[in-house]
Design an enzyme around this catalytic site. Sequence first.
Site: not given
Ligand SMILES: Cc1cc2nc3c(=O)[nH]c(=O)nc-3n(C[C@H](O)[C@H](O)[C@H](O)COP(=O)(O)OP(=O)(O)OC[C@H]3O[C@@H](n4cnc5c(N)ncnc54)[C@H](O)[C@@H]3O)c2cc1C
Length: 404
Positions: A313, A345, A13, A161, A9, A381
């Site tokens: 996030g 947030c 994270g 979400c 990922g 923001k």
């Molecule tokens: C529209 C929107 C607005 C948001 N606004 C906010 C906000 O204002 N404030 C806030 O705190 N949070 C916000 N969030 C939530 C925040 O974006 C998430 O908590 C955050 O993106 C989670 O991060 P993550 O690393 O867990 O996963 P993700 O961001 O979903 O990333 C997943 C990663 O895993 C990779 N991946 C997946 N499967 C595979 C695989 N099989 N092989 C290799 N790579 C893979 C993807 O390519 C990506 O790089 C928002 C979410 C959305 C959708």
Amino acid sequence: MVVRVVVIGGSFGGLTAASELRRRVSAERAQITLIAKDRRFTFVPSLTWVATGERSLERISFDLAAPLKSQGITFVPAEVTSIDPGRKVVETDAAEYPYDFLVIATGHRSANEAVPGLGPFDGPGHSPMSPREAVELGSAVRRLLERPGPVVIGAAPGASCLGPAYELAFELDHLLRRRRLRHVVPLSFVTPEPFVGHMGMGGAGRIRQLLEGAFEERDIPYQTSAAITRIADGAVEVQGSAPLPSVLSIVIPPLAGVPVVSDTPGLANAKGFVPVDAHFRRGGLDGIYAVGVAVALPPADETPVPVNFPKTGHMTEQMAVVVARDIAARLGGREAFSAPLSARCVMDMGDRGIYMAVDPVRPPRDRIPKVSEGCRWRVVKLGFERAYLWSARHGRRLPTSLGW
Ligand SMILES: Cc1cc2nc3c(=O)[nH]c(=O)nc-3n(C[C@H](O)[C@H](O)[C@H](O)COP(=O)(O)OP(=O)(O)OC[C@H]3O[C@@H](n4cnc5c(N)ncnc54)[C@H](O)[C@@H]3O)c2cc1C
């Protein structure tokens, strides 16, 4: 001995876990490999601005290769196709990567199958849950500006979400007012939450009153404890009430784990999320951690229509820091590390914002939540987005206690 740490990922994270671990453990002690199927990091919170035309994807994303290289982290732009916890190996189509520690930061899959018509690629509904979907929603918003009509915004049963649904309701309201089109676009909001501002975490301080006031002020009627049952071309169907006409429906889906995680025997729960302990370790599977949206977190409370616990996030980055510190501690033969999650947030409303800080996220809480509304929060923001992208592009980590 050099230990092998594999991170799957390349978003909040994965990037935070890898960078934070590199900061704590030298290349002589740990080889860190980050595998991500998307070559670019996208600042996901700005996807609602892609939908409203305020941002391009280009502007809110960057190629991961250079910043990772500068930190001594090996980057593999590939999709992980299998995880074998027995052999301690992950596989892509091209190669195998053995690990001593594995950090799963794979985020979500939109479970659009939960409600017929959830989209955009499975039905007429739209959502901003990924860069591709946000771009598609941007085209739908442009069509709305040319051919105005009623809009329904909200979330499906089981969604977690919820913030982006509120942001899009207020941002669209603001956009339509600026274009002098709001009088021909009735907006309505439909949520599974028992009250507005529940957010999957049982509410927080005055957030309910602020959001109710904002909806009232902006003429956006809302339904709570509402279960969307189908999204059709011209209407959104809600259990027990008349269909809501809509030329544009934006509905946040419930989330599930990504296939490679949910398909690995013994790794995930029924929804495909990874159960973890206080150190974000997957108990029973040696060396495996999970962070961010990939983690299984139980709902805050029982609600008439299911609402799931948020994984923001800011929470994701805290989880990743705990994991990096825990791996570093284990390598140094020190005590394991853990810390409770708080959340900060800022919710954008187009012309202003609402700031929320909860500590801990799950009630009951030690501290009274801080909630504040005003134009300055939108400025915060905007500033946070810019500072975060600049830092991450340059291989640095921004302390994320302020913005989001
Ligand atoms: C529209 C929107 C607005 C948001 N606004 C906010 C906000 O204002 N404030 C806030 O705190 N949070 C916000 N969030 C939530 C925040 O974006 C998430 O908590 C955050 O993106 C989670 O991060 P993550 O690393 O867990 O996963 P993700 O961001 O979903 O990333 C997943 C990663 O895993 C990779 N991946 C997946 N499967 C595979 C695989 N099989 N092989 C290799 N790579 C893979 C993807 O390519 C990506 O790089 C928002 C979410 C959305 C959708």
